[in-house]
Motif scaffolding. Structure first.
Motif, PDB file in Angstrom:
ATOM      1  N   GLU A 109       0.841  -1.193   0.000  1.00 42.88           N
ATOM      2  CA  GLU A 109       0.000   0.000   0.000  1.00 42.88           C
ATOM      3  C   GLU A 109       0.877   1.243   0.000  1.00 42.88           C
ATOM      4  OE1 GLU A 109      -4.110  -0.404   2.083  1.00 42.88           O
ATOM      5  OE2 GLU A 109      -2.652  -1.392   3.380  1.00 42.88           O
ATOM      6  N   ALA A 110       0.782   2.024  -1.061  1.00 40.50           N
ATOM      7  CA  ALA A 110       1.613   3.216  -1.205  1.00 40.50           C
ATOM      8  C   ALA A 110       0.987   4.116  -2.257  1.00 40.50           C
ATOM      9  CB  ALA A 110       3.037   2.827  -1.616  1.00 40.50           C
ATOM     10  N   THR A 111       1.473   5.346  -2.323  1.00 35.52           N
ATOM     11  CA  THR A 111       1.004   6.258  -3.351  1.00 35.52           C
ATOM     12  C   THR A 111       1.553   5.830  -4.708  1.00 35.52           C
ATOM     13  OG1 THR A 111       2.908   7.725  -3.093  1.00 35.52           O
ATOM     14  CG2 THR A 111       0.978   8.142  -1.684  1.00 35.52           C
ATOM     15  N   GLU A 112       1.002   6.391  -5.749  1.00 39.78           N
ATOM     16  CA  GLU A 112       1.469   6.074  -7.103  1.00 39.78           C
ATOM     17  C   GLU A 112       2.940   6.434  -7.259  1.00 39.78           C
ATOM     18  OE1 GLU A 112      -0.302   6.736 -11.497  1.00 39.78           O
ATOM     19  OE2 GLU A 112       0.182   8.599 -10.426  1.00 39.78           O
ATOM     20  N   ALA A 113       3.335   7.604  -6.745  1.00 45.19           N
ATOM     21  CA  ALA A 113       4.721   8.038  -6.905  1.00 45.19           C
ATOM     22  C   ALA A 113       5.689   7.097  -6.209  1.00 45.19           C
ATOM     23  CB  ALA A 113       4.882   9.466  -6.367  1.00 45.19           C
ATOM     24  N   GLU A 114       5.355   6.675  -4.986  1.00 45.82           N
ATOM     25  CA  GLU A 114       6.252   5.775  -4.269  1.00 45.82           C
ATOM     26  C   GLU A 114       6.328   4.415  -4.946  1.00 45.82           C
ATOM     27  OE1 GLU A 114       6.953   3.801   0.160  1.00 45.82           O
ATOM     28  OE2 GLU A 114       5.221   5.109  -0.202  1.00 45.82           O
ATOM     29  N   SER A 115       5.184   3.910  -5.433  1.00 44.06           N
ATOM     30  CA  SER A 115       5.180   2.618  -6.114  1.00 44.06           C
ATOM     31  C   SER A 115       6.037   2.668  -7.374  1.00 44.06           C
ATOM     32  CB  SER A 115       3.744   2.214  -6.467  1.00 44.06           C
ATOM     33  OG  SER A 115       2.977   1.991  -5.297  1.00 44.06           O
ATOM     34  N   LEU A 116       5.925   3.750  -8.143  1.00 43.81           N
ATOM     35  CA  LEU A 116       6.737   3.887  -9.349  1.00 43.81           C
ATOM     36  C   LEU A 116       8.225   3.977  -9.001  1.00 43.81           C
ATOM     37  CD1 LEU A 116       4.572   6.297 -11.523  1.00 43.81           C
ATOM     38  CD2 LEU A 116       5.323   3.995 -12.175  1.00 43.81           C
ATOM     39  N   ARG A 117       8.541   4.668  -7.911  1.00 42.34           N
ATOM     40  CA  ARG A 117       9.941   4.765  -7.505  1.00 42.34           C
ATOM     41  C   ARG A 117      10.503   3.400  -7.135  1.00 42.34           C
ATOM     42  NH1 ARG A 117      12.232   4.579  -2.914  1.00 42.34           N
ATOM     43  NH2 ARG A 117      10.297   4.867  -1.729  1.00 42.34           N
ATOM     44  N   ARG A 118       9.773   2.664  -6.303  1.00 48.37           N
ATOM     45  CA  ARG A 118      10.218   1.318  -5.921  1.00 48.37           C
ATOM     46  C   ARG A 118      10.320   0.401  -7.133  1.00 48.37           C
ATOM     47  NH1 ARG A 118       6.829  -1.823  -3.316  1.00 48.37           N
ATOM     48  NH2 ARG A 118       8.507  -3.331  -3.087  1.00 48.37           N
ATOM     49  N   PHE A 119       9.339   0.509  -8.020  1.00 44.31           N
ATOM     50  CA  PHE A 119       9.339  -0.322  -9.223  1.00 44.31           C
ATOM     51  C   PHE A 119      10.584  -0.035 -10.061  1.00 44.31           C
ATOM     52  CE2 PHE A 119       8.326  -0.925 -13.704  1.00 44.31           C
ATOM     53  CZ  PHE A 119       7.843  -2.231 -13.717  1.00 44.31           C
ATOM     54  N   GLY A 120      10.902   1.242 -10.223  1.00 44.64           N
ATOM     55  CA  GLY A 120      12.083   1.612 -11.005  1.00 44.64           C
ATOM     56  C   GLY A 120      13.370   1.109 -10.367  1.00 44.64           C
ATOM     57  N   GLU A 121      13.447   1.181  -9.052  1.00 44.76           N
ATOM     58  CA  GLU A 121      14.645   0.697  -8.356  1.00 44.76           C
ATOM     59  C   GLU A 121      14.826  -0.806  -8.561  1.00 44.76           C
ATOM     60  OE1 GLU A 121      13.984   1.808  -4.335  1.00 44.76           O
ATOM     61  OE2 GLU A 121      14.593   3.910  -4.609  1.00 44.76           O
ATOM     62  N   GLU A 122      13.749  -1.566  -8.380  1.00 44.69           N
ATOM     63  CA  GLU A 122      13.870  -3.017  -8.485  1.00 44.69           C
ATOM     64  C   GLU A 122      14.070  -3.469  -9.927  1.00 44.69           C
ATOM     65  OE1 GLU A 122      11.132  -5.354  -6.251  1.00 44.69           O
ATOM     66  OE2 GLU A 122      11.024  -3.899  -4.595  1.00 44.69           O
ATOM     67  N   LEU A 123      13.443  -2.768 -10.875  1.00 44.44           N
ATOM     68  CA  LEU A 123      13.656  -3.124 -12.278  1.00 44.44           C
ATOM     69  C   LEU A 123      15.088  -2.802 -12.695  1.00 44.44           C
ATOM     70  CD1 LEU A 123      12.444  -4.239 -14.855  1.00 44.44           C
ATOM     71  CD2 LEU A 123      11.691  -1.924 -15.452  1.00 44.44           C
ATOM     72  N   GLY A 124      15.627  -1.687 -12.170  1.00 42.71           N
ATOM     73  CA  GLY A 124      17.013  -1.348 -12.472  1.00 42.71           C
ATOM     74  C   GLY A 124      17.980  -2.395 -11.940  1.00 42.71           C
ATOM     75  N   GLN A 125      17.726  -2.875 -10.710  1.00 45.08           N
ATOM     76  CA  GLN A 125      18.569  -3.932 -10.162  1.00 45.08           C
ATOM     77  C   GLN A 125      18.469  -5.203 -10.987  1.00 45.08           C
ATOM     78  OE1 GLN A 125      17.316  -4.415  -6.106  1.00 45.08           O
ATOM     79  NE2 GLN A 125      18.016  -2.390  -5.463  1.00 45.08           N
ATOM     80  N   TYR A 126      17.278  -5.537 -11.432  1.00 42.15           N
ATOM     81  CA  TYR A 126      17.084  -6.749 -12.240  1.00 42.15           C
ATOM     82  C   TYR A 126      17.847  -6.657 -13.560  1.00 42.15           C
ATOM     83  CZ  TYR A 126      14.720 -10.054 -15.342  1.00 42.15           C
ATOM     84  OH  TYR A 126      14.441 -11.054 -16.252  1.00 42.15           O
ATOM     85  N   CYS A 127      17.823  -5.472 -14.155  1.00 44.87           N
ATOM     86  CA  CYS A 127      18.483  -5.297 -15.457  1.00 44.87           C
ATOM     87  C   CYS A 127      19.981  -5.024 -15.331  1.00 44.87           C
ATOM     88  CB  CYS A 127      17.822  -4.151 -16.220  1.00 44.87           C
ATOM     89  SG  CYS A 127      16.105  -4.467 -16.696  1.00 44.87           S
ATOM     90  N   GLY A 128      20.470  -4.879 -14.105  1.00 40.07           N
ATOM     91  CA  GLY A 128      21.887  -4.616 -13.911  1.00 40.07           C
ATOM     92  C   GLY A 128      22.289  -3.186 -14.165  1.00 40.07           C
ATOM     93  N   SER A 129      21.352  -2.253 -14.069  1.00 42.96           N
ATOM     94  CA  SER A 129      21.657  -0.841 -14.298  1.00 42.96           C
ATOM     95  C   SER A 129      22.476  -0.279 -13.142  1.00 42.96           C
ATOM     96  CB  SER A 129      20.362  -0.035 -14.447  1.00 42.96           C
ATOM     97  OG  SER A 129      19.576  -0.517 -15.512  1.00 42.96           O
TER      98      SER A 129
END
Length: 495
Positions: free
Chosen positions: A69-89
């Motif tokens: 449960e989080a705001t849209e902005a926080e969810s997008l931030r977390r999503f970007g962080e985890e996707l970046g880690q997955y892709c090796g960014s």
């Protein structure tokens, strides 16, 4: 990143059962089709959905994101962080809108089929109500980004009321999913094996408390299982009735998980009325001293949540009964809620001593009847009733002479040759009573009443289901082919 072939993917060694669910999911993600596809996975909380999907992502080098449960902005931030880690960014990915994030997921599947899991999807959709529509547009039939991607998107959620609407009616995602998988609780046989219970009688008692929810053994009671029948009472006191145990409050949290439940006091009252034996809408309304119209919506929502099930009478289709669909809720309302003040003071043994008879009659008895119906539907061999069971329910046979109705616990209809819907069996289930010829005569009388009404009863086989056994006279009747007898041993190990 190393690509692992997805075909014939072995199930993780630490996963109990779930072989069918695993095969369905691996077949979905291994699809070599040239375009992106989508699946919806749902089921009540604690059934192992996240474990299943996380294991799938790990085994296939896929991307797993669990929302909270989080705001849209926080969810997008977390999503970007985890996707970046997955892709090796080297740096987190940044997304201002979900349109960009969904397109980034499609890019993952440019080279190979890539499973992408969005777990607890309802949290994301509540913060961004347009998200289902965004995914609908991204998965448009002719959209180039979808056609050149092999991303296998899996949307998962525990709110059955929300997930059930995701692909229905006018939902934006209707028609978009290639797989809709509901992760169900373990059946009564699987649950006995999971809890390590070799005694069928003990297995029924434990199942009447915790049902088939896997998490209740591992996370909630930390593998504390009853050592035997003599330990069952103590086990109940140190788990389901102990304020120190997470199991103690779990039944109340099951309602809290459903955001669509507004007036929770009313929903709890409806469940309490059901647990007290009020099975029809009229009796529930009378118990709550409200008009039937006031409880129609709560009953519908509780059905959508999977906490209540509606069953039509096999012989009176205009009459239905409602039953609590989660054993722990039935146990809570019959045993715990009436004595919460005492339980909070640590008086579990005293409460259980007085509540145990009610548990056996109001909880175990009806639950045993459901186990018998489940056995017929899933485990009984076709030759048991002379045909393949298709529909298993309860029924009420009217007796115009006595001006009463005979309740039949297990009504079996099935296929015999080319005929479907043939009445195969009428059965009576008794948890704590040795059954005798009197029960058989009652069933035969019900058969004669149905025959007098014009029902074809030529294939009917009376059946008695007992948790306490049968008299010698009834066993002799079985040998003559007059009745089918099903005891606990047969329920758990036979056909």
């Amino acid at each position: 990143m190393v690509y692992r072939p997805l075909l014939d993917l072995p199930k993780p060694a630490d996963m109990f059962d779930r072989s069918w669910e695993w095969s369905e999911l691996t077949a979905f993600v291994a699809d070599e089709g040239p375009e992106a596809t989508m699946a919806v996975v749902s089921g009540r909380r604690r059934q192992g959905k996240s474990f299943l999907l996380d294991s799938l992502a790990r085994a296939t080098d896929g991307f797993y994101f669990c929302a909270y449960e989080a705001t849209e902005a926080e969810s997008l931030r977390r999503f970007g962080e985890e996707l970046g880690q997955y892709c090796g960014s080297l740096a987190p990915m940044r997304f201002d809108r979900w349109e960009q994030a969904v397109d980034a997921l499609l890019e993952l599947g440019r080279e190979r089929p890539v499973p992408v899991v969005l777990d607890e999807f309802p949290y994301l959709a509540r913060a961004t109500p347009s998200l289902p529509s965004i995914i609908q547009v991204a998965y448009g039939p002719r959209r180039p980004e979808r056609l050149r991607s092999r991303t296998r998107l899996l949307l998962c959620g525990s709110s059955l009321s929300f997930m059930g609407k995701l692909l229905s009616g006018t939902s934006p995602l209707r028609g978009r999913a290639g797989l809709e998988l509901v992760v169900q609780p373990l059946d009564f046989r699987q649950a006995a094996a999971f809890w390590g219970l070799g005694d069928p009688r003990l297995a029924v008692l434990v199942h009447s408390v915790v049902g088939g929810t896997p998490a209740y053994r591992r996370e909630f009671v930390r593998d504390d299982t009853p050592a035997g029948l003599d330990d069952f009472d103590a086990w109940v006191c140190r788990t389901a009735l102990s304020p120190r145990s997470p199991l103690y409050r779990e039944a109340r949290y099951l309602l809290a998980d459903e955001a669509d439940l507004r007036d929770r006091a009313l929903y709890h009252s409806v469940l309490a009325a059901l647990a007290s034996g009020n099975a029809t809408a009229g009796r529930i309304a009378a118990c709550l001293e409200r008009p039937v119209s006031d409880i129609t919506h709560p009953l519908t929502v509780l059905q959508d949540c999977g906490l209540v099930r509606k069953e039509a009478d096999a012989f009176r289709r205009n009459r239905s009964v409602y039953r609590v669909g989660e054993p722990l809720i039935a146990f809570d309302h019959a045993v715990s809620r009436p004595r919460l003040a005492l339980l909070d003071r640590g008086l579990a043994e005293q409460v259980w001593e007085s509540a145990r008879p009610r548990f056996l009659s109001a909880v175990v008895g009806p639950h045993f009847e459901q186990i018998c119906r489940d056995w017929v539907a899933h485990f009984a061999a076709p030759e048991t009733f002379g045909g393949m069971p298709i529909d298993v329910s309860y029924g009420t046979v009217a007796d115009p002479v006595e001006r009463t109705g005979h309740e039949i616990d297990v009504v079996v209809r099935g296929a015999v040759g080319q005929d479907n819907g043939v009445l195969l069996s009428l059965g009576e289930a008794k948890w704590d009573r040795v059954m005798g010829t009197g029960h058989l005569e009652r069933l035969k009388h019900a058969v004669s009443l149905l025959a007098a009404r014009g029902t074809d009863t030529s294939a009917v086989r009376p059946a008695c289901y007992s948790g306490a056994g049968f008299t010698d006279e009834l066993k002799a009747a079985e040998k003559r082919g007059e009745v089918v007898l099903v005891d606990l041993e047969r329920l758990y190990r036979g056909e």
